[in-house]
Write a protein that holds these residues in place. Structure first.
Motif, PDB file in Angstrom:
ATOM      1  N   UNK A  30      33.331  45.390  -3.439  1.00 22.51           N
ATOM      2  CA  UNK A  30      34.156  44.609  -2.510  1.00 22.51           C
ATOM      3  C   UNK A  30      35.025  45.472  -1.603  1.00 22.51           C
ATOM      4  N   UNK A  31      34.919  46.798  -1.725  1.00 24.27           N
ATOM      5  CA  UNK A  31      35.682  47.678  -0.848  1.00 24.27           C
ATOM      6  C   UNK A  31      35.160  47.552   0.581  1.00 24.27           C
ATOM      7  N   UNK A  32      36.062  47.470   1.518  1.00 21.20           N
ATOM      8  CA  UNK A  32      35.655  47.431   2.921  1.00 21.20           C
ATOM      9  C   UNK A  32      35.205  48.819   3.362  1.00 21.20           C
ATOM     10  N   UNK A  33      34.100  48.871   4.083  1.00 18.18           N
ATOM     11  CA  UNK A  33      33.622  50.136   4.604  1.00 18.18           C
ATOM     12  C   UNK A  33      33.742  50.122   6.132  1.00 18.18           C
ATOM     13  N   UNK A  34      33.256  51.156   6.770  1.00 13.05           N
ATOM     14  CA  UNK A  34      33.253  51.188   8.218  1.00 13.05           C
ATOM     15  C   UNK A  34      34.576  51.623   8.816  1.00 13.05           C
ATOM     16  N   UNK A  46      27.679  44.562   0.863  1.00 16.35           N
ATOM     17  CA  UNK A  46      26.892  43.935   1.917  1.00 16.35           C
ATOM     18  C   UNK A  46      26.069  44.939   2.728  1.00 16.35           C
ATOM     19  N   UNK A  47      26.658  46.087   3.084  1.00 12.83           N
ATOM     20  CA  UNK A  47      25.957  46.990   3.998  1.00 12.83           C
ATOM     21  C   UNK A  47      25.995  48.454   3.571  1.00 12.83           C
ATOM     22  N   UNK A  48      26.269  48.709   2.307  1.00  9.29           N
ATOM     23  CA  UNK A  48      26.451  50.094   1.886  1.00  9.29           C
ATOM     24  C   UNK A  48      25.238  50.771   1.299  1.00  9.29           C
ATOM     25  N   UNK A  49      24.031  50.335   1.665  1.00  9.55           N
ATOM     26  CA  UNK A  49      22.843  50.905   1.017  1.00  9.55           C
ATOM     27  C   UNK A  49      22.640  52.385   1.365  1.00  9.55           C
ATOM     28  N   UNK A  50      22.781  52.744   2.657  1.00  8.93           N
ATOM     29  CA  UNK A  50      22.577  54.146   3.036  1.00  8.93           C
ATOM     30  C   UNK A  50      23.659  55.034   2.441  1.00  8.93           C
ATOM     31  N   UNK A  51      24.910  54.588   2.531  1.00  4.69           N
ATOM     32  CA  UNK A  51      26.017  55.380   1.992  1.00  4.69           C
ATOM     33  C   UNK A  51      25.863  55.552   0.487  1.00  4.69           C
ATOM     34  N   UNK A  52      25.485  54.488  -0.219  1.00  2.00           N
ATOM     35  CA  UNK A  52      25.326  54.569  -1.669  1.00  2.00           C
ATOM     36  C   UNK A  52      24.166  55.480  -2.044  1.00  2.00           C
ATOM     37  N   UNK A  86      30.886  54.928  12.471  1.00  2.41           N
ATOM     38  CA  UNK A  86      30.982  54.709  13.904  1.00  2.41           C
ATOM     39  C   UNK A  86      30.521  53.297  14.249  1.00  2.41           C
ATOM     40  N   UNK A  87      30.982  52.797  15.375  1.00  2.20           N
ATOM     41  CA  UNK A  87      30.587  51.471  15.852  1.00  2.20           C
ATOM     42  C   UNK A  87      29.406  51.601  16.808  1.00  2.20           C
ATOM     43  N   UNK A  88      28.464  50.689  16.691  1.00  2.00           N
ATOM     44  CA  UNK A  88      27.312  50.644  17.600  1.00  2.00           C
ATOM     45  C   UNK A  88      26.733  49.242  17.574  1.00  2.00           C
ATOM     46  N   UNK A  89      26.581  48.642  18.756  1.00  2.00           N
ATOM     47  CA  UNK A  89      25.971  47.327  18.850  1.00  2.00           C
ATOM     48  C   UNK A  89      26.700  46.248  18.087  1.00  2.00           C
ATOM     49  N   UNK A  93      29.879  49.646  10.784  1.00  2.00           N
ATOM     50  CA  UNK A  93      29.607  50.174   9.449  1.00  2.00           C
ATOM     51  C   UNK A  93      28.568  51.285   9.469  1.00  2.00           C
ATOM     52  N   UNK A  94      28.253  51.793  10.645  1.00  3.76           N
ATOM     53  CA  UNK A  94      27.194  52.793  10.767  1.00  3.76           C
ATOM     54  C   UNK A  94      27.666  54.147  10.248  1.00  3.76           C
TER      55      UNK A  94
END
Length: 349
Positions: A30-34, A46-52, A86-89, A93-94
């Motif tokens: 539940x930690x916010x990323x990005x 939700x979106x941490x697959x690459x970072x994990x 970085x932000x993109x599009x 969370x990139x």
């Protein structure tokens, strides 16, 4: 022998030691990323697959941040504090893909996010301890860490998946990859690793204060590793923490006073022909450059030369621990941000 204080040190662990982290683990899911910006921020779950997936690889290499072993929560905090997103599009969370190069002591060099290579090349990458590959799968919606595989030639690759309960993906499932190289140059010697708490010697008393090898024997164990790597025996026995400790206990001054502090100048008595304690052997500050360490340990320098060999034992963990230096690595191998590969008698790093 030469002593130095260094800030970061770790070793390369076995493939089976690489952990599987789940991005939705309640410890960090539940930690916010990005990063704040013109777009949304999501949670690690939700979106941490690459970072994990990247964190699994770095943990498997034994990398720590501020003396804390890496997990997705620690990694995410570092990335947020060090321009790692970085932000993109409209998505903030990139992952900044070359950010891992900037982690102190990191051996990774970012080679690119690229089309997947041939099956044969991807198999070579997967089976190499010098390559880190994150594979883009599930119609380019998810990243996984690629592990060594004996089925790569058949188009089946082993993975650690941070979200789905699967252990393999087929070659055709992979759309592209994120590719890193583990930059590492080893010294001339191949040293063993002796754990100071090994049951064969861990309970043996060192000096006259009854402290044991397991408790305080990191420096002595590191020296025994160095002697063993140079095929130097102790009274016709293999050098290890037990035999070196016994030698120091039975030679006047081996341990200082009523302590378990080792007296370095006594060690050469093991073999005066091949072991010396030079006048410049002790460095109480971090004043040895990576280039000098490379020369000492017999690693090729930037011009390919190899200088006279010395043993380098590093004082780490803010002066509380000693480790035997094996090699140097990372994109900044010639700078003070170089990673240092070690044999650690006390910790799995």
């Amino acid at each position: 022998l030469a002593a130095a204080q260094l800030a970061a040190a770790f070793d390369t662990r076995r493939v089976e030691d690489v952990p599987r982290f789940l991005q939705c683990d309640p410890k960090w899911g539940n930690d916010q990323m990005g990063v704040k910006g013109p777009g949304e921020q999501a949670t690690i779950c939700r979106e941490g697959c690459a970072m994990t997936s990247l964190t699994m690889a770095l943990n498997g290499l034994g990398l720590y941040i501020n003396d804390t072993q890496l997990d997705p929560g620690v990694m995410n905090s570092w990335l947020q504090a060090n321009d790692g997103y970085t932000c993109a599009g409209g998505d903030c969370n990139n992952l900044v893909l070359d950010a891992p190069e900037r982690i102190p002591g990191s051996p990774l060099v970012f080679l690119g996010e690229k089309e997947k290579p041939s099956m044969e090349v991807l198999t070579e990458y997967a089976n190499s301890d010098r390559e880190v590959v994150l594979a883009h799968v599930r119609n380019s919606s998810h990243f996984v860490y690629v592990r060594p595989s004996d089925q790569g030639s058949k188009g089946v690759f082993n993975v650690l998946d941070p979200n789905f309960n699967v252990s393999t993906y087929e070659y055709d499932d992979i759309s592209d990859i994120i590719h890193y190289h583990v930059e590492r140059v080893d010294g001339a010697m191949d040293y063993p690793t002796f754990k100071q708490c090994d049951s064969r010697w861990g309970d043996n008393v060192m000096g006259q204060n009854n402290e044991t090898v397991c408790q305080v024997g990191c420096l002595m164990s590191s020296i025994s590793e160095a002697l063993n790597g140079h095929n130097i025996t102790i009274s016709d026995h293999e050098s290890n923490p037990e035999t070196l400790n016994q030698f120091l206990r039975t030679h006047r001054g081996g341990y200082v006073g009523n302590t378990s502090s080792l007296e370095e100048s006594v060690v050469p008595l093991v073999n005066p022909t091949h072991v010396t304690w030079p006048s410049d052997g002790m460095h109480v500050t971090n004043d040895l450059s990576p280039a000098t360490i490379a020369e000492y340990i017999g690693a090729p320098s930037t011009n390919g030369d190899v200088a006279k060999h010395r043993v380098v034992i590093a004082n780490v963990l803010e002066g509380g621990h000693f480790v035997l230096v094996q090699g140097l690595g990372g994109k900044n191998r010639s700078s003070m941000k170089s990673s240092v590969f070690v044999h650690d008698s006390g910790f799995a790093r």
